[in-house]
Enzyme design. Structure first.
Site, PDB file in Angstrom:
ATOM      1  N   PRO A 218       0.792  -1.229   0.000  1.00 49.09           N
ATOM      2  CA  PRO A 218       0.000   0.000   0.000  1.00 49.09           C
ATOM      3  C   PRO A 218       0.824   1.278   0.000  1.00 49.09           C
ATOM      4  O   PRO A 218       1.828   1.387   0.710  1.00 49.09           O
ATOM      5  CB  PRO A 218      -0.840  -0.106   1.281  1.00 49.09           C
ATOM      6  CG  PRO A 218      -0.216  -1.172   2.091  1.00 49.09           C
ATOM      7  CD  PRO A 218       0.480  -2.096   1.133  1.00 49.09           C
ATOM      8  N   ASN A 219       0.339   2.205  -0.805  1.00 48.85           N
ATOM      9  CA  ASN A 219       0.855   3.578  -0.916  1.00 48.85           C
ATOM     10  C   ASN A 219       2.146   3.698  -1.713  1.00 48.85           C
ATOM     11  O   ASN A 219       2.577   4.812  -2.001  1.00 48.85           O
ATOM     12  CB  ASN A 219       1.017   4.238   0.469  1.00 48.85           C
ATOM     13  CG  ASN A 219      -0.313   4.389   1.177  1.00 48.85           C
ATOM     14  OD1 ASN A 219      -1.245   4.938   0.604  1.00 48.85           O
ATOM     15  ND2 ASN A 219      -0.427   3.873   2.380  1.00 48.85           N
TER      16      ASN A 219
ATOM     17  N   ARG B 201       4.449  12.107  -3.080  1.00 45.83           N
ATOM     18  CA  ARG B 201       4.239  12.566  -1.697  1.00 45.83           C
ATOM     19  C   ARG B 201       5.499  12.243  -0.881  1.00 45.83           C
ATOM     20  O   ARG B 201       6.215  11.303  -1.206  1.00 45.83           O
ATOM     21  CB  ARG B 201       3.059  11.810  -1.048  1.00 45.83           C
ATOM     22  CG  ARG B 201       1.741  11.927  -1.757  1.00 45.83           C
ATOM     23  CD  ARG B 201       0.951  13.132  -1.275  1.00 45.83           C
ATOM     24  NE  ARG B 201      -0.409  13.100  -1.784  1.00 45.83           N
ATOM     25  CZ  ARG B 201      -0.766  13.448  -3.018  1.00 45.83           C
ATOM     26  NH1 ARG B 201       0.137  13.832  -3.881  1.00 45.83           N
ATOM     27  NH2 ARG B 201      -2.041  13.400  -3.391  1.00 45.83           N
TER      28      ARG B 201
ATOM     29  N   TYR C  73      10.903   9.294   0.920  1.00 47.29           N
ATOM     30  CA  TYR C  73      10.975   8.236  -0.099  1.00 47.29           C
ATOM     31  C   TYR C  73      11.633   8.674  -1.406  1.00 47.29           C
ATOM     32  O   TYR C  73      11.745   7.872  -2.328  1.00 47.29           O
ATOM     33  CB  TYR C  73       9.559   7.702  -0.382  1.00 47.29           C
ATOM     34  CG  TYR C  73       8.921   7.096   0.850  1.00 47.29           C
ATOM     35  CD1 TYR C  73       9.393   5.883   1.357  1.00 47.29           C
ATOM     36  CD2 TYR C  73       7.885   7.727   1.518  1.00 47.29           C
ATOM     37  CE1 TYR C  73       8.839   5.323   2.502  1.00 47.29           C
ATOM     38  CE2 TYR C  73       7.317   7.177   2.661  1.00 47.29           C
ATOM     39  CZ  TYR C  73       7.800   5.987   3.143  1.00 47.29           C
ATOM     40  OH  TYR C  73       7.261   5.422   4.267  1.00 47.29           O
TER      41      TYR C  73
ATOM     42  N   ASN D 205       7.930  -5.794  -0.945  1.00 48.20           N
ATOM     43  CA  ASN D 205       7.880  -4.695   0.018  1.00 48.20           C
ATOM     44  C   ASN D 205       6.413  -4.590   0.446  1.00 48.20           C
ATOM     45  O   ASN D 205       5.604  -3.969  -0.253  1.00 48.20           O
ATOM     46  CB  ASN D 205       8.357  -3.385  -0.601  1.00 48.20           C
ATOM     47  CG  ASN D 205       8.359  -2.243   0.413  1.00 48.20           C
ATOM     48  OD1 ASN D 205       7.792  -2.373   1.505  1.00 48.20           O
ATOM     49  ND2 ASN D 205       8.981  -1.137   0.062  1.00 48.20           N
TER      50      ASN D 205
ATOM     51  N   ALA E 202       3.223  -0.952   4.896  1.00 48.68           N
ATOM     52  CA  ALA E 202       2.749  -0.966   6.287  1.00 48.68           C
ATOM     53  C   ALA E 202       2.269  -2.352   6.730  1.00 48.68           C
ATOM     54  O   ALA E 202       2.284  -2.666   7.935  1.00 48.68           O
ATOM     55  CB  ALA E 202       1.639   0.057   6.463  1.00 48.68           C
TER      56      ALA E 202
ATOM     57  N   ASP F 143       1.667 -15.826   6.427  1.00 50.96           N
ATOM     58  CA  ASP F 143       1.143 -17.174   6.130  1.00 50.96           C
ATOM     59  C   ASP F 143       1.222 -17.484   4.637  1.00 50.96           C
ATOM     60  O   ASP F 143       1.578 -18.597   4.236  1.00 50.96           O
ATOM     61  CB  ASP F 143      -0.319 -17.303   6.584  1.00 50.96           C
ATOM     62  CG  ASP F 143      -0.457 -17.489   8.090  1.00 50.96           C
ATOM     63  OD1 ASP F 143       0.539 -17.827   8.759  1.00 50.96           O
ATOM     64  OD2 ASP F 143      -1.582 -17.291   8.600  1.00 50.96           O
TER      65      ASP F 143
ATOM     66  N   GLU G 143      12.457  -9.736   1.616  1.00 49.21           N
ATOM     67  CA  GLU G 143      11.737  -8.542   2.081  1.00 49.21           C
ATOM     68  C   GLU G 143      12.609  -7.325   1.786  1.00 49.21           C
ATOM     69  O   GLU G 143      13.796  -7.329   2.108  1.00 49.21           O
ATOM     70  CB  GLU G 143      11.532  -8.690   3.599  1.00 49.21           C
ATOM     71  CG  GLU G 143      10.992  -7.490   4.303  1.00 49.21           C
ATOM     72  CD  GLU G 143      11.084  -7.633   5.842  1.00 49.21           C
ATOM     73  OE1 GLU G 143      11.833  -8.493   6.354  1.00 49.21           O
ATOM     74  OE2 GLU G 143      10.395  -6.851   6.521  1.00 49.21           O
TER      75      GLU G 143
ATOM     76  N   HIS H   6      12.781  -2.962   2.001  1.00 52.70           N
ATOM     77  CA  HIS H   6      12.219  -1.667   2.408  1.00 52.70           C
ATOM     78  C   HIS H   6      13.116  -0.553   1.911  1.00 52.70           C
ATOM     79  O   HIS H   6      14.342  -0.638   2.055  1.00 52.70           O
ATOM     80  CB  HIS H   6      12.072  -1.588   3.932  1.00 52.70           C
ATOM     81  CG  HIS H   6      11.107  -2.598   4.445  1.00 52.70           C
ATOM     82  ND1 HIS H   6       9.758  -2.471   4.286  1.00 52.70           N
ATOM     83  CD2 HIS H   6      11.309  -3.788   5.045  1.00 52.70           C
ATOM     84  CE1 HIS H   6       9.151  -3.527   4.794  1.00 52.70           C
ATOM     85  NE2 HIS H   6      10.068  -4.350   5.262  1.00 52.70           N
TER      86      HIS H   6
ATOM     87  N   ARG I 292      12.908   4.319  12.406  1.00 52.42           N
ATOM     88  CA  ARG I 292      11.773   5.242  12.338  1.00 52.42           C
ATOM     89  C   ARG I 292      10.893   5.090  13.588  1.00 52.42           C
ATOM     90  O   ARG I 292      11.407   4.849  14.666  1.00 52.42           O
ATOM     91  CB  ARG I 292      11.023   5.002  11.018  1.00 52.42           C
ATOM     92  CG  ARG I 292      11.930   5.260   9.801  1.00 52.42           C
ATOM     93  CD  ARG I 292      11.237   4.995   8.493  1.00 52.42           C
ATOM     94  NE  ARG I 292      10.078   5.861   8.313  1.00 52.42           N
ATOM     95  CZ  ARG I 292       9.193   5.725   7.318  1.00 52.42           C
ATOM     96  NH1 ARG I 292       9.368   4.763   6.402  1.00 52.42           N
ATOM     97  NH2 ARG I 292       8.172   6.531   7.217  1.00 52.42           N
TER      98      ARG I 292
HETATM   99  O1  CA2 Z   1      10.618   1.789   3.744  1.00 53.06           O
HETATM  100  C1  CA2 Z   1       9.746   1.124   3.181  1.00 53.06           C
HETATM  101  O2  CA2 Z   1       9.870   0.675   2.051  1.00 53.06           O
HETATM  102  C2  CA2 Z   1       8.418   0.885   3.892  1.00 53.06           C
HETATM  103  O3  CA2 Z   1       7.980  -0.422   3.562  1.00 53.06           O
HETATM  104  C3  CA2 Z   1       7.456   1.925   3.369  1.00 53.06           C
HETATM  105  C4  CA2 Z   1       6.087   1.832   4.022  1.00 53.06           C
HETATM  106  C5  CA2 Z   1       6.198   1.862   5.543  1.00 53.06           C
HETATM  107  O4  CA2 Z   1       4.923   1.658   6.120  1.00 53.06           O
HETATM  108  C6  CA2 Z   1       7.176   0.804   6.040  1.00 53.06           C
HETATM  109  O5  CA2 Z   1       7.290   0.947   7.444  1.00 53.06           O
HETATM  110  C7  CA2 Z   1       8.534   0.960   5.408  1.00 53.06           C
HETATM  111  C8  CA2 Z   1       5.195   2.984   3.583  1.00 53.06           C
HETATM  112  C9  CA2 Z   1       5.018   3.063   2.095  1.00 53.06           C
HETATM  113  C10 CA2 Z   1       4.385   4.385   1.807  1.00 53.06           C
HETATM  114  O6  CA2 Z   1       4.881   4.811   0.574  1.00 53.06           O
HETATM  115  C11 CA2 Z   1       4.751   6.123   0.258  1.00 53.06           C
HETATM  116  C12 CA2 Z   1       5.487   6.561  -0.808  1.00 53.06           C
HETATM  117  C13 CA2 Z   1       5.434   7.875  -1.169  1.00 53.06           C
HETATM  118  C14 CA2 Z   1       4.618   8.753  -0.492  1.00 53.06           C
HETATM  119  C15 CA2 Z   1       3.872   8.318   0.565  1.00 53.06           C
HETATM  120  C16 CA2 Z   1       3.920   6.989   0.942  1.00 53.06           C
END
Ligand code: CA2
Length: 150
Positions: free
Chosen positions: A13-14, A21, A26, A77, A80, A90, A101, A103, A110
């Site tokens: 997600p995201n 954003r 990121y 990846n 969240a 699972d 995995e 990230h 964080r």
């Molecule tokens: O560092 C990573 O790759 C994470 O998997 C990113 C997740 C976060 O919840 C993990 O703890 C670490 C969040 C992805 C959100 O991605 C965005 C990208 C651009 C703008 C906003 C959110």
């Protein structure tokens, strides 16, 4: 000649918002930039990549199950869901493929709620905090350690 290893790249997600954003966390490159970068690197790495992104936990599980039928490895990846999803853990265990995995950031540096990874124990490696390069490193690791030669 080496057969290409079929690898599913799965983003949670995201991550479709990359570059749009929170660039201070990121970076400025987009999700499309990530996929083009990986597809360009894949040839030299000896991998055939199939790339997916979903904001939905169940869809991610469907994709993991599909990887079990079609692929020889997974780079994931879970975003969240890393910190919440026993269902993704699972699914990764169930398909019995080597999974890495990845990230973009290092979640352990964080907020405290990012310290736990539910998926870690279903993966052969975790690559943290290396940005886009982390996905490439994960593919390389899978090819070198699990790719078959013929
Ligand atoms: O560092 C990573 O790759 C994470 O998997 C990113 C997740 C976060 O919840 C993990 O703890 C670490 C969040 C992805 C959100 O991605 C965005 C990208 C651009 C703008 C906003 C959110």
């Amino acid at each position: 000649m080496m057969n290409k290893m079929k690898i599913y790249i799965i983003n949670g997600p995201n991550l479709n918002l990359l570059g749009l954003r929170e660039p201070e966390i990121y970076g400025h490159r987009t999700y499309e930039d990530l996929i083009s970068y990986l597809l360009k690197e894949a040839e030299a790495l000896g991998a055939e990549l199939m790339c997916f992104q979903s904001n939905h936990e169940g869809k991610l599980i469907d994709i993991i199950q599909e990887a079990g039928e079609n692929a020889e490895g997974i780079v994931i990846n879970p975003a969240a869901y890393t910190h919440t999803s026993i269902a993704i853990y699972d699914a990764l265990k169930a398909v019995n493929l080597p999974a890495v995995e990845v990230h973009l950031t290092d979640p352990s540096k964080r907020e405290p709620f990012r310290k736990v990874s539910y998926v870690k124990d279903a993966c052969v490696l975790s690559v943290l905090g290396r940005g886009f390069q982390g996905y490439k490193d994960a593919v390389k690791y899978l090819v070198e350690n699990y790719g078959c030669q013929s």
